[in-house]
Design a protein around this motif. Structure first.
Motif, mmCIF file in Angstrom:
data_model
loop_
_atom_site.group_PDB
_atom_site.id
_atom_site.type_symbol
_atom_site.label_atom_id
_atom_site.label_comp_id
_atom_site.label_asym_id
_atom_site.label_seq_id
_atom_site.Cartn_x
_atom_site.Cartn_y
_atom_site.Cartn_z
ATOM 1 N N ARG A 244 0.850 -1.187 0.000
ATOM 2 C CA ARG A 244 0.000 0.000 0.000
ATOM 3 C C ARG A 244 0.885 1.236 0.000
ATOM 4 N N MET A 245 0.623 2.163 -0.929
ATOM 5 C CA MET A 245 1.377 3.403 -1.027
ATOM 6 C C MET A 245 0.477 4.560 -0.620
ATOM 7 N N ILE A 246 1.035 5.520 0.090
ATOM 8 C CA ILE A 246 0.286 6.713 0.479
ATOM 9 C C ILE A 246 1.174 7.937 0.248
ATOM 10 N N GLY A 247 0.546 9.041 -0.087
ATOM 11 C CA GLY A 247 1.300 10.257 -0.339
ATOM 12 C C GLY A 247 0.360 11.425 -0.557
ATOM 13 N N GLY A 248 0.853 12.459 -1.198
ATOM 14 C CA GLY A 248 0.055 13.643 -1.477
ATOM 15 C C GLY A 248 0.140 14.003 -2.950
ATOM 16 N N PHE A 249 -0.810 14.839 -3.387
ATOM 17 C CA PHE A 249 -0.792 15.309 -4.761
ATOM 18 C C PHE A 249 -1.212 16.766 -4.784
ATOM 19 N N ARG A 250 -0.919 17.424 -5.894
ATOM 20 C CA ARG A 250 -1.404 18.787 -6.116
ATOM 21 C C ARG A 250 -1.939 18.866 -7.542
ATOM 22 N N ARG A 251 -3.057 19.559 -7.663
ATOM 23 C CA ARG A 251 -3.704 19.730 -8.964
ATOM 24 C C ARG A 251 -4.010 21.200 -9.172
ATOM 25 N N HIS A 252 -3.558 21.757 -10.282
ATOM 26 C CA HIS A 252 -3.860 23.133 -10.678
ATOM 27 C C HIS A 252 -4.294 23.079 -12.136
ATOM 28 N N GLY A 253 -5.600 23.181 -12.383
ATOM 29 C CA GLY A 253 -6.086 23.034 -13.747
ATOM 30 C C GLY A 253 -5.743 21.653 -14.268
ATOM 31 N N GLY A 254 -5.052 21.588 -15.418
ATOM 32 C CA GLY A 254 -4.635 20.300 -15.966
ATOM 33 C C GLY A 254 -3.300 19.822 -15.441
ATOM 34 N N MET A 255 -2.688 20.583 -14.522
ATOM 35 C CA MET A 255 -1.410 20.169 -13.941
ATOM 36 C C MET A 255 -1.661 19.229 -12.773
ATOM 37 N N LEU A 256 -0.861 18.178 -12.691
ATOM 38 C CA LEU A 256 -0.972 17.219 -11.595
ATOM 39 C C LEU A 256 0.425 16.767 -11.222
ATOM 40 N N SER A 257 0.726 16.773 -9.929
ATOM 41 C CA SER A 257 2.035 16.349 -9.463
ATOM 42 C C SER A 257 1.858 15.508 -8.209
ATOM 43 N N ILE A 258 2.592 14.397 -8.143
ATOM 44 C CA ILE A 258 2.539 13.503 -6.985
ATOM 45 C C ILE A 258 3.761 13.750 -6.126
ATOM 46 N N GLY A 259 3.554 13.995 -4.836
ATOM 47 C CA GLY A 259 4.671 14.219 -3.924
ATOM 48 C C GLY A 259 5.321 12.923 -3.492
ATOM 49 N N ARG A 260 6.174 13.019 -2.494
ATOM 50 C CA ARG A 260 6.876 11.831 -2.000
ATOM 51 C C ARG A 260 5.883 10.792 -1.505
ATOM 52 N N VAL A 261 6.100 9.534 -1.873
ATOM 53 C CA VAL A 261 5.179 8.450 -1.544
ATOM 54 C C VAL A 261 5.841 7.492 -0.565
ATOM 55 N N ALA A 262 5.117 7.142 0.506
ATOM 56 C CA ALA A 262 5.577 6.123 1.455
ATOM 57 C C ALA A 262 4.882 4.809 1.141
ATOM 58 N N SER A 263 5.513 3.701 1.501
ATOM 59 C CA SER A 263 4.960 2.391 1.152
ATOM 60 C C SER A 263 5.190 1.406 2.277
ATOM 61 N N THR A 264 4.276 0.452 2.424
ATOM 62 C CA THR A 264 4.537 -0.684 3.294
ATOM 63 C C THR A 264 5.669 -1.502 2.667
ATOM 64 N N MET A 265 6.222 -2.427 3.418
ATOM 65 C CA MET A 265 7.450 -3.099 2.975
ATOM 66 C C MET A 265 7.292 -4.611 2.874
ATOM 67 N N MET A 266 6.136 -5.078 2.436
ATOM 68 C CA MET A 266 5.940 -6.513 2.271
ATOM 69 C C MET A 266 6.725 -7.020 1.062
ATOM 70 N N ALA A 267 7.182 -8.266 1.138
ATOM 71 C CA ALA A 267 7.813 -8.893 -0.023
ATOM 72 C C ALA A 267 6.725 -9.245 -1.029
ATOM 73 N N CYS A 268 6.929 -8.880 -2.284
ATOM 74 C CA CYS A 268 5.912 -9.090 -3.317
ATOM 75 C C CYS A 268 6.263 -10.307 -4.173
ATOM 76 N N PRO A 269 5.260 -11.031 -4.664
ATOM 77 C CA PRO A 269 5.518 -12.146 -5.580
ATOM 78 C C PRO A 269 6.259 -11.674 -6.820
ATOM 79 N N GLU A 270 6.973 -12.597 -7.458
ATOM 80 C CA GLU A 270 7.719 -12.262 -8.671
ATOM 81 C C GLU A 270 6.772 -11.685 -9.723
#
Length: 312
Positions: A244-270
């Motif tokens: 699961r990833m969580i973070g922030g975003f900003r939107r101004h008109g058609g502009m969209l930017s994703i800030g720093r994202v934190a994530s859980t650290m589970m091992a994922c299948p190949e």
């Protein structure tokens, strides 16, 4: 016409199709107020939205070492009310933006002159307040709002209200906003602005949960297990089938930017581990979006190219 010694941009319609109409030329330049050397990977962003604040055209271009000011030239519909925003984004998600520039319908070429861009803090899903002849950007964050006008950003905290939502600047109680559905009473330093109307686009990426269908044009594994959610207060969360990833975003008109994202650290299948890594890298590059409400399709863009595609 102004000498285009900086960065000339030609906008292509991208966010929504336009009916055939007479076009006019709009040009000017964007100046960064701070004296600083811009990294080569800085992106110049320009967006035009309609009177409902829905994007009708956008352009992105790396500055490649070019420095402020940045010239632009664009063709836009002559018979429509438009709003222009322009600015710069650096790789660390620092953003400098002009304030919204209202453009009245007219067939004559329009020289906007020099537009000043200032460093802009996070404002979540920024919408517009139309107050007479003044356009104000308003961003809703948890327990506060931010207004951007007159080259300043005013942060206001929630206050009790008998009806609607009331916000007051903690360091200046004479600045406040009282919202009731789509109308607002705005006071800045005690002066009440003309009757204000809140403008939010009908096509809203914060409405609902999106399943990620492709990353960099490659279909996702188990798309029904993927999820991308944008919240109106500027938070976002996502999963592509594992962490699961969580973070922030900003939107101004058609502009969209994703800030720093934190994530859980589970091992994922190949396979899912690679998909998750590609998704995180694509998020870092996002600078715009397209939304097709009829088809229930959201496309996140970087440099004018689709990097993440999702469906309701």
């Amino acid at each position: 016409m102004r000498h285009l010694f900086a960065l000339a941009l030609a906008l292509s319609t991208s966010a929504m199709p336009l009916a055939a109409s007479e076009m006019r030329e709009i040009f000017g330049e964007v100046m960064l107020l701070e004296r600083m050397a811009l990294p080569d990977d800085t992106v110049f962003m320009l967006d035009i939205t309609d009177a409902r604040d829905q994007s009708v055209a956008s352009s992105r271009r790396q500055t490649a070492g070019t420095q402020s000011p940045f010239a632009f030239q664009v063709e836009a519909p002559a018979d429509a009310l438009l709003v222009l925003r322009a600015g710069l984004r650096m790789g660390d998600d620092s953003i400098w933006l002009s304030e919204p520039v209202g453009i009245e319908p007219d067939s004559e070429p329009l020289d906007l002159g020099t537009i000043r861009a200032l460093r802009t803090p996070r404002m979540g899903f920024a919408s517009l307040l139309s107050c007479g002849n003044t356009l104000i950007e308003i961003g809703f964050l948890p327990d506060e709002v931010r207004l951007r006008l007159n080259e300043q950003v005013i942060t206001m905290q929630t206050e009790p209200a008998a009806s609607g939502a009331h916000f007051v600047a903690a360091d200046n109680p004479s600045s406040s906003i009282h919202l009731k559905e789509t109308s607002a009473i705005v006071r800045i330093d005690g002066a009440e602005l003309s009757e204000c109307t809140l403008i939010r686009p009908e096509a809203d990426l914060t409405q609902g949960v999106w399943n990620i269908s492709a990353i960099n044009d490659k279909p996702t594994q188990f798309p029904s297990r993927t999820e991308l959610v944008f919240y109106p207060d500027g938070r976002m969360s996502a999963t592509v089938g594992c962490n699961r990833m969580i973070g922030g975003f900003r939107r101004h008109g058609g502009m969209l930017s994703i800030g720093r994202v934190a994530s859980t650290m589970m091992a994922c299948p190949e396979g899912l581990d690679t998909q998750e890594r590609n998704f995180a890298q694509a998020l870092e590059r996002v600078d715009g979006y397209r939304l097709d409400t009829d088809a229930g399709r959201l496309t996140l863009m970087a440099g004018g190219k689709a990097v993440i595609q999702a469906r309701k």
